[in-house]
Design a protein around this motif. Structure first.
Motif, PDB file in Angstrom:
ATOM      1  N   SER A 218       4.250 -13.420  -0.315  1.00  0.00           N
ATOM      2  CA  SER A 218       5.399 -12.531  -0.128  1.00  0.00           C
ATOM      3  C   SER A 218       6.658 -12.994  -0.837  1.00  0.00           C
ATOM      4  O   SER A 218       7.657 -12.263  -0.845  1.00  0.00           O
ATOM      5  CB  SER A 218       5.703 -12.383   1.371  1.00  0.00           C
TER       6      SER A 218
ATOM      7  N   TRP B  54       2.516  -9.615  13.338  1.00  0.00           N
ATOM      8  CA  TRP B  54       2.704  -8.159  13.238  1.00  0.00           C
ATOM      9  C   TRP B  54       4.170  -7.794  13.444  1.00  0.00           C
ATOM     10  O   TRP B  54       4.724  -6.962  12.734  1.00  0.00           O
ATOM     11  CB  TRP B  54       1.825  -7.463  14.279  1.00  0.00           C
TER      12      TRP B  54
ATOM     13  N   GLU C 276       6.322  -8.673  10.361  1.00  0.00           N
ATOM     14  CA  GLU C 276       6.146  -7.721   9.259  1.00  0.00           C
ATOM     15  C   GLU C 276       6.781  -6.377   9.593  1.00  0.00           C
ATOM     16  O   GLU C 276       7.484  -5.796   8.760  1.00  0.00           O
ATOM     17  CB  GLU C 276       4.653  -7.543   8.970  1.00  0.00           C
ATOM     18  N   ARG C 277       6.570  -5.895  10.804  1.00  0.00           N
ATOM     19  CA  ARG C 277       7.036  -4.565  11.163  1.00  0.00           C
ATOM     20  C   ARG C 277       8.560  -4.512  11.331  1.00  0.00           C
ATOM     21  O   ARG C 277       9.200  -3.545  10.902  1.00  0.00           O
ATOM     22  CB  ARG C 277       6.341  -4.124  12.473  1.00  0.00           C
TER      23      ARG C 277
ATOM     24  N   ARG D 124       9.186  -5.601   6.393  1.00  0.00           N
ATOM     25  CA  ARG D 124       9.024  -4.236   5.894  1.00  0.00           C
ATOM     26  C   ARG D 124      10.363  -3.650   5.436  1.00  0.00           C
ATOM     27  O   ARG D 124      10.409  -2.846   4.493  1.00  0.00           O
ATOM     28  CB  ARG D 124       8.402  -3.361   6.984  1.00  0.00           C
TER      29      ARG D 124
ATOM     30  N   VAL E 263      11.934  -5.497   1.724  1.00  0.00           N
ATOM     31  CA  VAL E 263      11.187  -5.530   0.469  1.00  0.00           C
ATOM     32  C   VAL E 263      12.163  -5.429  -0.708  1.00  0.00           C
ATOM     33  O   VAL E 263      13.100  -4.631  -0.700  1.00  0.00           O
ATOM     34  CB  VAL E 263      10.166  -4.365   0.421  1.00  0.00           C
TER      35      VAL E 263
ATOM     36  N   GLN F 241      -0.252  -3.425  -5.714  1.00  0.00           N
ATOM     37  CA  GLN F 241      -0.072  -2.107  -5.106  1.00  0.00           C
ATOM     38  C   GLN F 241      -0.697  -1.016  -5.958  1.00  0.00           C
ATOM     39  O   GLN F 241      -1.261  -0.043  -5.428  1.00  0.00           O
ATOM     40  CB  GLN F 241       1.416  -1.824  -4.924  1.00  0.00           C
TER      41      GLN F 241
ATOM     42  N   SER G 187       1.826  -4.311   3.188  1.00  0.00           N
ATOM     43  CA  SER G 187       2.126  -4.534   4.608  1.00  0.00           C
ATOM     44  C   SER G 187       0.946  -5.191   5.317  1.00  0.00           C
ATOM     45  O   SER G 187       1.125  -6.121   6.114  1.00  0.00           O
ATOM     46  CB  SER G 187       2.483  -3.212   5.287  1.00  0.00           C
ATOM     47  N   THR G 188      -0.271  -4.720   5.008  1.00  0.00           N
ATOM     48  CA  THR G 188      -1.467  -5.313   5.624  1.00  0.00           C
ATOM     49  C   THR G 188      -1.646  -6.756   5.181  1.00  0.00           C
ATOM     50  O   THR G 188      -1.968  -7.639   5.996  1.00  0.00           O
ATOM     51  CB  THR G 188      -2.716  -4.501   5.243  1.00  0.00           C
TER      52      THR G 188
ATOM     53  N   TRP H 143       0.653  -8.825   4.218  1.00  0.00           N
ATOM     54  CA  TRP H 143       1.653  -9.682   4.841  1.00  0.00           C
ATOM     55  C   TRP H 143       1.305 -10.001   6.291  1.00  0.00           C
ATOM     56  O   TRP H 143       1.516 -11.120   6.752  1.00  0.00           O
ATOM     57  CB  TRP H 143       3.028  -9.016   4.746  1.00  0.00           C
TER      58      TRP H 143
END
Length: 309
Positions: A32, A86, A89-90, A94, A97, A194, A201-202, A204
């Motif tokens: 990341s 989770w 990231e969430r 997220r 970025v 990507q 996201s997954t 990370w």
């Protein structure tokens, strides 16, 4: 000669634990581009979860077997670290970025204090014990080769073997699995990954979960040795000089850097400590990292960045 080998062995075993923690830094940075200052807090939080679940599960379930209770506590603590991954990231990554590196660094500092506060609120602030059955008695090796043999602590030896096995498993995971190849693709180029359908996201969440698993194993080992206390996060930060020495993007660098620092601080404490007044183990790694920043900022195995103008 036996004492020299004993000192080097002690350094190698401590260095392997440093390498294990440093892998958490490297994994997240590779996937990341985030320098995860919260890795020490993750080690502390994971160790607190393991220690407290090991106490609570026998009370909740009536299980009398320490082995089964520890196994269930490990699973529960790992599930907590996945939830943490989770949430990170969430709720944080997220929304950050393509932000500047300093912004991401400050975000991980915020995560550090959040995890420390949450750990104290949920699990308490006492010193807790983790007992996973590792023997603590010393043993003598090479008695026929050296007079008196080489004194090795069994707990340190087992911890080093567990750390080495973890490092090997992570290397296989990165090289041989589809998820590992996806992680390496993201590390090489986010946009290219990507474009071929790899969801950032997954990835990370996975890499933070793997880093959480590494933090859990490291926290169990250090908690077994020192007890689970809030100074554990400071011990984990000893891995910072390791990643500077080995390179922020290099898994082999984390291993070699950890071993070099582990041996270096033990040998310098034993042989230079009496002349310099002791305490070398506290600052040796950071001074060595500073020298590397001056001479080779990318570390031993890091990628040298060339800016073209």
């Amino acid at each position: 000669m036996g004492f020299v080998i004993e000192t080097i062995f002690g350094g190698l075993m401590t260095g392997m634990l440093y390498s294990l923690i440093a892998l958490g830094f490297v994994l997240i940075y590779k996937a990341s581009g985030v320098f995860n200052f919260a890795q020490g807090a993750m080690v502390l939080f994971a160790a607190l979860a393991m220690a407290r679940f090991a106490e609570w599960i026998p009370l909740w379930t009536g299980i009398s077997s320490p082995l089964l209770a520890n196994l269930l506590a490990f699973v529960a603590a790992f599930a907590v670290m996945v939830v943490v991954a989770w949430g990170v990231e969430r709720l944080a990554l997220r929304h950050l970025v393509n932000q500047e590196g300093i912004t991401l660094l400050m975000a991980t500092l915020g995560i550090t204090y959040f995890l420390e506060g949450l750990g104290q609120m949920v699990f308490g602030s006492d010193i807790y014990k983790i007992d996973v059955g590792m023997p603590k008695d010393p043993i003598f090796l090479f008695e026929k080769s050296f007079e008196g043999g080489v004194l090795i602590n069994k707990e340190d030896l087992y911890a080093a073997l567990i750390a080495a096995a973890m490092v090997a498993l992570l290397a296989l995971f990165f090289q041989k699995t589809a998820t590992g190849r996806a992680l390496r693709a993201v590390a090489d180029d986010h946009q290219a990954a990507q474009s071929i359908g790899i969801p950032l996201s997954t990835i990370w969440v996975i890499v933070w979960s793997v880093a959480g698993f590494v933090a859990l194993v490291a926290g169990i080992i250090w908690g077994s040795k020192l007890g689970v206390q809030f100074s554990l996060s400071l011990v984990a930060l000893k891995a910072l000089p390791v990643v500077i020495l080995g390179g922020l993007t290099s898994v082999p660098g984390a291993i070699i850097g950890g071993l070099l620092i582990g041996v270096g601080e033990k040998v310098s404490e034993v042989y230079l400590g009496p002349a310099l007044g002791g305490g070398i183990e506290i600052w040796f790694a950071y001074v060595l990292a500073l020298l590397f920043l001056l001479v080779r900022p990318q570390g031993l195995f890091g990628e040298k960045i060339i800016d073209r103008v």
